[in-house]
Design a protein around this motif. Structure first.
Motif, short mmCIF file in Angstrom:
data_model
loop_
_atom_site.label_atom_id
_atom_site.label_comp_id
_atom_site.label_asym_id
_atom_site.label_seq_id
_atom_site.Cartn_x
_atom_site.Cartn_y
_atom_site.Cartn_z
N ALA A 278 80.05 54.30 -66.43
CA ALA A 278 78.28 54.21 -65.55
C ALA A 278 77.85 53.03 -65.07
N THR A 279 76.97 52.73 -63.88
CA THR A 279 76.55 51.60 -63.56
C THR A 279 75.41 51.41 -64.43
N ASP A 280 74.80 52.41 -64.86
CA ASP A 280 73.65 52.22 -65.91
C ASP A 280 73.98 53.03 -67.01
N THR A 281 73.62 52.67 -68.08
CA THR A 281 73.65 52.54 -69.86
C THR A 281 73.45 54.76 -69.70
N VAL A 282 74.54 54.81 -69.93
CA VAL A 282 74.35 56.43 -70.69
C VAL A 282 74.14 56.58 -72.10
N ARG A 283 73.21 56.97 -72.76
CA ARG A 283 73.00 56.77 -73.97
C ARG A 283 72.38 58.24 -74.19
N ARG A 284 73.37 59.03 -75.09
CA ARG A 284 72.08 60.34 -75.05
C ARG A 284 73.20 61.48 -76.05
N GLY A 285 74.52 61.15 -76.83
CA GLY A 285 75.25 61.61 -77.18
C GLY A 285 75.87 60.66 -77.91
N GLY A 286 77.30 61.58 -78.65
CA GLY A 286 77.88 61.21 -79.09
C GLY A 286 78.56 60.95 -78.49
N TRP A 287 79.38 59.99 -77.89
CA TRP A 287 80.01 59.58 -77.14
C TRP A 287 80.17 58.38 -77.23
N GLN A 288 81.24 57.40 -76.17
CA GLN A 288 80.86 55.32 -75.84
C GLN A 288 80.52 55.73 -74.63
N SER A 289 79.15 54.90 -74.49
CA SER A 289 78.90 54.61 -73.39
C SER A 289 79.95 53.19 -73.04
N VAL A 290 79.96 53.19 -71.37
CA VAL A 290 80.63 51.95 -71.18
C VAL A 290 80.15 51.84 -69.70
N LYS A 291 79.17 50.34 -69.55
CA LYS A 291 78.42 49.99 -68.49
C LYS A 291 79.62 48.90 -67.87
N ALA A 292 79.91 49.35 -66.85
CA ALA A 292 80.65 48.42 -65.61
C ALA A 292 80.17 48.68 -63.73
N ASP A 293 80.30 47.58 -63.19
CA ASP A 293 80.01 47.86 -62.24
C ASP A 293 80.60 48.38 -61.20
N SER A 294 79.87 49.00 -60.07
CA SER A 294 80.72 50.42 -59.29
C SER A 294 81.84 49.61 -59.18
N VAL A 295 82.13 48.96 -58.09
CA VAL A 295 83.42 48.09 -57.69
C VAL A 295 84.20 47.83 -59.14
N THR A 296 83.98 47.89 -59.67
CA THR A 296 85.08 48.17 -61.08
C THR A 296 85.75 49.15 -61.73
N ILE A 297 83.86 49.52 -61.78
CA ILE A 297 84.50 51.54 -61.74
C ILE A 297 86.15 52.00 -60.58
N ALA A 298 85.19 51.72 -59.19
CA ALA A 298 86.47 52.65 -58.23
C ALA A 298 87.56 51.93 -58.51
N ASN A 299 87.82 50.19 -58.44
CA ASN A 299 89.11 50.31 -58.97
C ASN A 299 90.05 50.74 -60.00
N CYS A 300 89.00 50.74 -61.25
CA CYS A 300 89.97 51.06 -62.49
C CYS A 300 91.03 52.88 -62.09
N PHE A 301 89.75 53.16 -61.32
CA PHE A 301 89.90 54.86 -60.86
C PHE A 301 91.12 55.34 -60.04
N LEU A 302 91.07 54.16 -58.84
CA LEU A 302 91.89 54.16 -57.93
C LEU A 302 93.00 53.64 -58.40
N LYS A 303 93.16 52.77 -59.35
CA LYS A 303 94.38 52.09 -60.14
C LYS A 303 95.05 53.00 -60.76
N GLU A 304 94.05 53.38 -62.48
CA GLU A 304 94.20 54.65 -62.98
C GLU A 304 94.14 55.66 -62.79
N LEU A 305 93.16 55.74 -62.59
CA LEU A 305 92.72 57.52 -63.30
C LEU A 305 92.76 58.57 -61.50
#
Length: 198
Positions: free
Chosen positions: A115-142
């Motif tokens: 997410a672009t904001d920190t999300v930490r409410r449980g037993g998961w790993q939270s990864v914070k990144a800017d929206s462009v990086t997230i969009a590019n990663c999902f476009l390229k990989e997922l």
């Protein structure tokens, strides 16, 4: 005399299905194959085919959001959480908490919330990144044009299942209980396959 043919017919109609059931139970195996998504593409954008089979993409850690995450040998759920989506995101976080509960039975399961904001409410790993990086990663990989598009996933984002070989095995609508049930069943199938490899 007429009672014997009726009794014989009754026995045949009851015994044959029971015998078939018993044979299938003893000698048959149930098997469910999960599909692969995100085909590998060459430089011209064509799908790579090797020996008549489609080659599927292995998710790379180079896209910017997987930098500190080990994907090898682990079942990974990736959740792309939009910023400020309100109640749909709250439902998605609740569903992610259900998935995290599987870690007790499947220790190699990891859940990443990107997410672009920190999300930490449980037993998961939270990864914070800017929206462009997230969009590019999902476009390229997922991303898979048919199953993994943003239009199909709604405001709460999407969940992606990555197997132990870093290949995408499913896309799910975040915050949808039925989709979470399907995801959890498919995680259990992959875990069962791993435990029963020969």
């Amino acid at each position: 005399m007429k009672k014997f043919p009726k009794a014989g017919l009754l026995i045949v109609t009851l015994v044959i299905p029971a015998l078939i059931f018993a044979l299938l139970k003893l000698f048959g195996t149930n098997h469910y194959d999960l599909p692969y998504f995100v085909a590998e593409k060459d430089g011209s954008g064509s799908i790579v085919v090797q020996n008549g089979d489609t080659v599927f993409h292995q998710v790379s850690a180079d896209c910017g959001v997987f930098g500190g995450v080990n994907l090898d040998g682990r079942l990974t759920i990736v959740s792309r959480m939009p910023s400020e989506c309100g109640e749909p995101c709250d439902r998605a976080v609740d569903e992610i908490a259900r998935i995290v509960a599987l870690k007790a039975a499947i220790p190699e399961l990891q859940v990443l919330v990107i997410a672009t904001d920190t999300v930490r409410r449980g037993g998961w790993q939270s990864v914070k990144a800017d929206s462009v990086t997230i969009a590019n990663c999902f476009l390229k990989e997922l991303t898979d044009a048919a199953k993994g598009s943003d239009a199909l996933n709604g405001r709460a984002g999407q969940l992606v299942l990555i197997d132990r070989n870093r290949q995408v095995r499913g896309f799910y609508k975040a915050g949808d209980g039925e989709e979470t049930d399907r995801l959890m069943a498919e995680i259990k199938i992959l875990d069962y396959e791993k435990k029963n490899e020969k």
